[in-house]
Design an enzyme around this catalytic site. Structure first.
Site, PDB file in Angstrom:
ATOM      1  N   LYS A  22       0.843  -1.208   0.000  1.00 60.28           N
ATOM      2  CA  LYS A  22       0.000   0.000   0.000  1.00 60.28           C
ATOM      3  C   LYS A  22       0.875   1.254   0.000  1.00 60.28           C
ATOM      4  O   LYS A  22       0.626   2.190  -0.756  1.00 60.28           O
ATOM      5  CB  LYS A  22      -0.891   0.008   1.251  1.00 60.28           C
ATOM      6  CG  LYS A  22      -1.556   1.356   1.521  1.00 60.28           C
ATOM      7  CD  LYS A  22      -2.383   1.366   2.792  1.00 60.28           C
ATOM      8  CE  LYS A  22      -1.627   1.632   4.064  1.00 60.28           C
ATOM      9  NZ  LYS A  22      -1.374   3.040   4.411  1.00 60.28           N
ATOM     10  N   ASN A  23       1.879   1.263   0.861  1.00 59.06           N
ATOM     11  CA  ASN A  23       2.655   2.495   1.029  1.00 59.06           C
ATOM     12  C   ASN A  23       3.644   2.760  -0.102  1.00 59.06           C
ATOM     13  O   ASN A  23       4.313   3.797  -0.117  1.00 59.06           O
ATOM     14  CB  ASN A  23       3.359   2.495   2.394  1.00 59.06           C
ATOM     15  CG  ASN A  23       2.350   2.696   3.523  1.00 59.06           C
ATOM     16  OD1 ASN A  23       1.185   3.015   3.264  1.00 59.06           O
ATOM     17  ND2 ASN A  23       2.789   2.502   4.754  1.00 59.06           N
ATOM     18  N   CYS A 126      -4.901   8.348   9.763  1.00 59.55           N
ATOM     19  CA  CYS A 126      -4.995   7.682  11.067  1.00 59.55           C
ATOM     20  C   CYS A 126      -4.634   8.657  12.179  1.00 59.55           C
ATOM     21  O   CYS A 126      -3.676   9.421  12.058  1.00 59.55           O
ATOM     22  CB  CYS A 126      -4.037   6.494  11.125  1.00 59.55           C
ATOM     23  SG  CYS A 126      -4.585   5.032  10.256  1.00 59.55           S
ATOM     24  N   ARG A 131       1.081  14.813  13.382  1.00 65.47           N
ATOM     25  CA  ARG A 131       1.405  14.662  11.963  1.00 65.47           C
ATOM     26  C   ARG A 131       1.347  15.993  11.189  1.00 65.47           C
ATOM     27  O   ARG A 131       0.512  16.187  10.304  1.00 65.47           O
ATOM     28  CB  ARG A 131       0.506  13.606  11.317  1.00 65.47           C
ATOM     29  CG  ARG A 131       0.563  12.289  12.063  1.00 65.47           C
ATOM     30  CD  ARG A 131      -0.241  11.212  11.398  1.00 65.47           C
ATOM     31  NE  ARG A 131       0.470  10.550  10.307  1.00 65.47           N
ATOM     32  CZ  ARG A 131      -0.062   9.614   9.548  1.00 65.47           C
ATOM     33  NH1 ARG A 131      -1.297   9.239   9.738  1.00 65.47           N
ATOM     34  NH2 ARG A 131       0.633   9.057   8.590  1.00 65.47           N
ATOM     35  N   ASP A 317       4.970   0.706  11.814  1.00 67.23           N
ATOM     36  CA  ASP A 317       3.759   0.072  11.291  1.00 67.23           C
ATOM     37  C   ASP A 317       3.626  -1.398  11.714  1.00 67.23           C
ATOM     38  O   ASP A 317       2.620  -2.043  11.402  1.00 67.23           O
ATOM     39  CB  ASP A 317       3.716   0.167   9.762  1.00 67.23           C
ATOM     40  CG  ASP A 317       3.462   1.593   9.294  1.00 67.23           C
ATOM     41  OD1 ASP A 317       3.111   2.442  10.119  1.00 67.23           O
ATOM     42  OD2 ASP A 317       3.634   1.850   8.078  1.00 67.23           O
ATOM     43  N   ARG A 409      -8.507  -0.491   4.943  1.00 69.00           N
ATOM     44  CA  ARG A 409      -7.621   0.515   4.351  1.00 69.00           C
ATOM     45  C   ARG A 409      -6.291  -0.107   3.933  1.00 69.00           C
ATOM     46  O   ARG A 409      -5.651   0.391   3.003  1.00 69.00           O
ATOM     47  CB  ARG A 409      -7.333   1.632   5.362  1.00 69.00           C
ATOM     48  CG  ARG A 409      -8.521   2.483   5.682  1.00 69.00           C
ATOM     49  CD  ARG A 409      -8.102   3.653   6.527  1.00 69.00           C
ATOM     50  NE  ARG A 409      -7.052   4.415   5.861  1.00 69.00           N
ATOM     51  CZ  ARG A 409      -6.379   5.404   6.425  1.00 69.00           C
ATOM     52  NH1 ARG A 409      -6.649   5.758   7.658  1.00 69.00           N
ATOM     53  NH2 ARG A 409      -5.443   6.053   5.765  1.00 69.00           N
TER      54      ARG A 409
HETATM   55  C1  EPZ Z   1       4.397   7.001   6.237  1.00 67.22           C
HETATM   56  O1  EPZ Z   1       3.622   8.046   6.784  1.00 67.22           O
HETATM   57  C2  EPZ Z   1       3.490   5.801   6.161  1.00 67.22           C
HETATM   58  N1  EPZ Z   1       2.357   6.114   5.288  1.00 67.22           N
HETATM   59  C3  EPZ Z   1       2.990   5.449   7.549  1.00 67.22           C
HETATM   60  O2  EPZ Z   1       2.219   4.281   7.457  1.00 67.22           O
HETATM   61  C4  EPZ Z   1       4.213   5.160   8.436  1.00 67.22           C
HETATM   62  O3  EPZ Z   1       3.768   4.909   9.748  1.00 67.22           O
HETATM   63  C5  EPZ Z   1       5.159   6.349   8.424  1.00 67.22           C
HETATM   64  O4  EPZ Z   1       5.515   6.686   7.054  1.00 67.22           O
HETATM   65  C6  EPZ Z   1       6.457   6.099   9.180  1.00 67.22           C
HETATM   66  O5  EPZ Z   1       7.109   4.982   8.660  1.00 67.22           O
HETATM   67  C7  EPZ Z   1       2.467   5.951   3.974  1.00 67.22           C
HETATM   68  O6  EPZ Z   1       3.512   5.614   3.444  1.00 67.22           O
HETATM   69  C8  EPZ Z   1       1.253   6.192   3.167  1.00 67.22           C
HETATM   70  P1  EPZ Z   1       6.401  10.424   8.199  1.00 67.22           P
HETATM   71  P2  EPZ Z   1       4.136   9.541   6.755  1.00 67.22           P
HETATM   72  O7  EPZ Z   1       6.272  11.706   7.484  1.00 67.22           O
HETATM   73  O8  EPZ Z   1       4.920   9.744   5.530  1.00 67.22           O
HETATM   74  C9  EPZ Z   1       6.692  13.739  11.565  1.00 67.22           C
HETATM   75  C10 EPZ Z   1       0.292   2.977   7.781  1.00 67.22           C
HETATM   76  O9  EPZ Z   1      -0.169   2.439   8.821  1.00 67.22           O
HETATM   77  N2  EPZ Z   1       6.526  14.765  10.541  1.00 67.22           N
HETATM   78  O10 EPZ Z   1       7.605   9.568   7.920  1.00 67.22           O
HETATM   79  O11 EPZ Z   1       2.958  10.378   7.014  1.00 67.22           O
HETATM   80  C11 EPZ Z   1       5.452  12.910  11.774  1.00 67.22           C
HETATM   81  O12 EPZ Z   1       4.524  13.558  12.598  1.00 67.22           O
HETATM   82  C12 EPZ Z   1       0.799   4.391   7.792  1.00 67.22           C
HETATM   83  O13 EPZ Z   1       0.350   2.396   6.694  1.00 67.22           O
HETATM   84  C13 EPZ Z   1       6.708  16.080  10.898  1.00 67.22           C
HETATM   85  O14 EPZ Z   1       6.999  16.397  12.061  1.00 67.22           O
HETATM   86  O15 EPZ Z   1       5.096   9.537   8.021  1.00 67.22           O
HETATM   87  C14 EPZ Z   1       6.040  11.664  12.405  1.00 67.22           C
HETATM   88  O16 EPZ Z   1       6.253  11.882  13.769  1.00 67.22           O
HETATM   89  C15 EPZ Z   1       0.478   5.111   9.048  1.00 67.22           C
HETATM   90  N3  EPZ Z   1       6.543  17.045   9.948  1.00 67.22           N
HETATM   91  C16 EPZ Z   1       7.382  11.522  11.707  1.00 67.22           C
HETATM   92  O17 EPZ Z   1       7.665  12.815  11.144  1.00 67.22           O
HETATM   93  C17 EPZ Z   1       6.227  16.739   8.661  1.00 67.22           C
HETATM   94  O18 EPZ Z   1       6.098  17.662   7.850  1.00 67.22           O
HETATM   95  C18 EPZ Z   1       7.439  10.497  10.602  1.00 67.22           C
HETATM   96  O19 EPZ Z   1       6.327  10.698   9.751  1.00 67.22           O
HETATM   97  C19 EPZ Z   1       6.071  15.404   8.303  1.00 67.22           C
HETATM   98  C20 EPZ Z   1       6.232  14.420   9.260  1.00 67.22           C
END
Ligand code: EPZ
Length: 430
Positions: A22-23, A126, A131, A317, A409
């Protein structure tokens, strides 16, 4: 509303086909907006998130056709989908569409790069933490974009002549912001260097597809990605890589129930750290020609401590699923979540099945119990909900999981895949 009914106690034996990730599928689909040519993606999983993104891309003008669906027993459930965005008819991604799934925010990258502007609602998804989108904004600003937030929308515009290559070092690893910056930089003037980039396999998969479309990207999968901008991208055909989270989830399910299962069409190298943790918990894991074999026979479940981290660390995840497994270990284990600040909503639901878990800040202490007992539980987010399924498979009696739309999802035909391996799992529609 659908619910999943599980009667626990059966071991798992058989073969589980692993779907496309998915991701990876989501950013790959979004990348189709970068070209007026056709991007064909194979091995796309049939999931609610994919369907939602199809609606979002359609809103921007993408013409999308689905075929190649195979459903016979033993075959994968892969679909082939063709995406053609000959013209971008709207550069706005409205709240009604974006609020349902965070990844839809990522259209900001291709729209800005190709059309010079994008108006995208702040995202939903989620509820596992605040985020924010600050890293996206900083990264795109480093490519020359002008960005304002107004009325819940991010308004981004590129300078006359388009985005320009730049250097940006992420202060914190972000998968989504790495995807977006990489996509935007493919059409920028000059070279972009992204430092402290996410190293997740899905980032490397996106780069592979973009390069097949004519982009010039090196270093994806490492902490430094270099992108030489090109004038335009063409179509391509690309196969979505296997879902490492689905792989790890079923591996943990087998470790939980005991049994012997081949996880087909997947690769151990996508989740080494998680597989090592499952091995330490007592399962035997070996690679086969087409995937991974997971066996747990007489041995009990041993307690194992883990800390989530960006790739190649233990994936956030899979944190909830591993906690599900640890609820039946023979001792005390600790799980520390470092990526999201609110990703322990499964704790109170697991407790309803008899698990003994206490929380202290970002660390959960799990005292293994000899038996879990089935109960009604509620899914709270995608990965949390499948941890309840794992626990339910090993609980005595009936576990009824409500709010199954969370599962839909991200897990393709979960009940079918588990039932074929001997589990008692069924979907109940009210
Ligand atoms: C991706 O989300 C995945 N989603 C998530 O999977 C996964 O948990 C996550 O990466 C971490 O591995 C998809 O690929 C669609 P991040 P993403 O930006 O990209 C912070 C699932 O269950 N952050 O790497 O949204 C954020 O709050 C989903 O399949 C900022 O602070 O995650 C988090 O603490 C859920 N500012 C950390 O970085 C920003 O501008 C990592 O988030 C962006 C992110």
């Amino acid at each position: 509303m659908d619910r999943i009914r599980i009667v626990g106690g059966n071991q798992l034996h058989g073969v589980i086909p692993i779907s496309g990730a998915k991701n990876a599928a989501l950013p790959l689909m979004i990348a189709s907006l970068l070209t007026d040519d056709t991007l064909t993606l194979e091995n796309v999983p049939h999931l609610a998130d994919v369907e939602q993104l199809i609606r979002i891309l359609g809103n921007h003008g993408a013409d999308i056709s689905v075929n190649g669906r195979r459903e016979r027993q033993g075959e994968s459930y892969a679909r082939t989908i063709h995406f053609t965005s000959r013209n971008i008819v709207s550069t706005t991604a409205p709240y009604e569409l974006v609020s349902k799934m965070r990844a839809s925010f990522w259209v900001i990258g291709p729209l800005l790069a190709r059309e010079g502007k994008a108006r995208v609602s702040l995202p939903g998804g989620c509820a596992i933490g605040t985020r924010p989108v600050d890293l996206f904004i900083e990264g795109l600003t480093a490519l020359g974009a002008n960005i304002e937030i107004d009325g819940g929308y991010v308004n981004a515009t590129a300078p006359e002549g388009g985005l320009t290559g730049g250097r940006y070092v992420f202060p914190k690893v972000s998968v989504g912001a790495t995807h977006v910056l990489m996509m935007a930089a493919t059409l920028a003037n000059g070279t972009t260097v992204i430092g402290n980039a996410a190293r997740e396999p899905e980032v490397a998969d996106l780069a592979k597809c973009l390069n097949a479309m004519g982009a010039r990207i090196t270093g994806a999968g490492t902490g430094t990605i270099t992108i030489e901008g090109v004038r335009s991208l063409s179509g391509a055909r690309h196969r979505v890589l296997p879902d490492r989270i689905e792989t790890g989830t079923y591996a943990m399910a087998v470790a939980m129930t005991g049994g012997d299962v081949i996880l087909e069409d997947t690769e151990a190298s996508l989740l080494d750290t998680a597989l090592e943790a499952i091995r330490r918990a007592g399962a035997e894991i070996s690679e086969t020609n087409s995937g991974i074999r997971v066996v747990r026979n007489g041995a009990g479940i041993r307690p194992v401590d883990i800390v989530t981290d960006p790739f190649p660390g233990f994936p956030t995840d899979l944190q909830a699923q591993f906690m599900g497994l640890m609820t039946k270990s023979s001792g005390v284990s600790h799980i520390t979540e470092t990526i999201f600040e609110n990703r322990f909503m499964h704790v109170q639901e697991l407790a309803r099945l008899g698990a003994k878990i206490s929380l202290s800040g970002q660390t959960a202490k799990i005292e293994g119990v000899g038996r879990l007992k089935g109960a009604p539980v509620m899914a709270t987010d995608l990965r949390a909900s499948v941890s309840l399924v794992i626990a339910g498979l090993a609980a005595e009696g009936e576990t009824m999981v409500s709010r199954v739309y969370h599962l839909d999802r991200g897990f393709e035909r979960l009940e079918e895949k588990l039932t074929r391996c001997g589990a008692h799992v069924e979907r109940v529609s009210d």
